[in-house]
Design an enzyme around this catalytic site. Sequence first.
Site, PDB file in Angstrom:
ATOM      1  N   THR A 115      31.903 -20.544 -82.746  1.00 22.03           N
ATOM      2  CA  THR A 115      32.755 -21.728 -82.677  1.00 22.03           C
ATOM      3  C   THR A 115      33.801 -21.515 -81.592  1.00 22.03           C
ATOM      4  O   THR A 115      34.387 -20.436 -81.489  1.00 22.03           O
ATOM      5  CB  THR A 115      33.446 -22.001 -84.024  1.00 22.03           C
ATOM      6  OG1 THR A 115      32.442 -22.317 -85.000  1.00 22.03           O
ATOM      7  CG2 THR A 115      34.412 -23.183 -83.923  1.00 22.03           C
ATOM      8  N   PHE A 137      37.414 -22.497 -80.222  1.00 21.70           N
ATOM      9  CA  PHE A 137      38.698 -23.003 -80.691  1.00 21.70           C
ATOM     10  C   PHE A 137      39.614 -23.246 -79.502  1.00 21.70           C
ATOM     11  O   PHE A 137      39.595 -22.495 -78.520  1.00 21.70           O
ATOM     12  CB  PHE A 137      39.365 -21.994 -81.635  1.00 21.70           C
ATOM     13  CG  PHE A 137      38.633 -21.753 -82.922  1.00 21.70           C
ATOM     14  CD1 PHE A 137      38.983 -22.435 -84.074  1.00 21.70           C
ATOM     15  CD2 PHE A 137      37.587 -20.837 -82.987  1.00 21.70           C
ATOM     16  CE1 PHE A 137      38.310 -22.220 -85.269  1.00 21.70           C
ATOM     17  CE2 PHE A 137      36.910 -20.612 -84.172  1.00 21.70           C
ATOM     18  CZ  PHE A 137      37.270 -21.306 -85.319  1.00 21.70           C
TER      19      PHE A 137
END
Length: 281
Positions: free
Chosen positions: A174, A176
Site C-alpha cells: 500500500t 501512503f
Amino acid sequence: MKKVTIQGVTGCFHEAAARNYFKGEEIETVPCMSFPELFSAMAKESDLYGIMAIENTIAGSLLQNHELLRSSDLQIIGEYKLRISHVLAVLPGQTIDDITEVNSHPIALMQCGDFLKQHPSLKVVEKDDTAGSAKEIAENSLKGHAAICGELAAKLYGLDILYKGIETNKRNSTRFLVLCDGNRIDTGNHTKDVNKASLVLSLPHTHGSLSKILTIFSFYDINLTKIQSMPIIGCEWEYRFYIDVTFDDYVRYKQSLTAIMPLTKSFKILGEYKEYIPEEK
C-alpha cells in the site's frame, strides 16, 4: 513530538506506515475512524501531520481519498510504501486447535483466502478493522477467537502470533501519502530533494486535449508514474485527472507546468516531495 493522524485503531497499518516514515523521531498517533474524520481533525489543528492510504497493488486506488485531498488545504510532503503482511494472532497460550472463529476486516480476510481454505472449520466474521479485531480479542479475553492483523497490532495488544505471512499474494503493498497544512511548508527549502509531484487537472472536452498534455510532459523529460481519471459530478462525460510525475530537474518540471496550464480548465498541485525508494536489504 509530532502528532500524526491515522485512519484506524492504534496498531493498524496506517500506524505502521507512520512509524516507518518518521523512523528515529518520537511521534504520537491520533486515531481517526474514517478518512473524512482525519481531514476534519487536520483542518481543526494545523500542527497535525497525517498519513493516508492512496493506492494498493491489489485493490487499486482509493478514489474517495483523491477527492478529499483535492478539496482540502492540505499538501503532500512525502510518501511511504508498506508491504502488507498479515498474521494470525490469538490470546497467549491458545493454539490453532482452540480456535473456532477468525475476525478481521473484509479485505484482509479476502487477502488471506488460501490460508482460510486450509482451515475450513473456522468461522469467518467480518469486523471494521484489522487492529480493532486484535484489540477486541485482547480487551475482552475472547478465547477461541483469532485476529488476522498486522504484526504491530498483535504485539501492541499482547497477543501470540500463531502464523506469519498468511496473505495469499506476497507482493501486496500500500502506498501512503504524508500530509500537512499547506501553510506550514517552508518554501525557501521546499525544492531540496524534491523529485516527485502529485497534480490534479481538468481539460476542455475537445479532441486531443489529454494527448497535448502528455506530449508536453514528454518534451520536458517528465515521467508519468500514475494517471487516474474521475468523473466530474454535474458535468456529463468530463473528467478530472490525478497525475503523479517524477523528474530529475526541478526547473524543467516547473517549465512543463507553465506550458500545460493554459491548456487546462482547472489545475492544482497537491504536493511536491521526495519519491520513496525502498532501502536495499
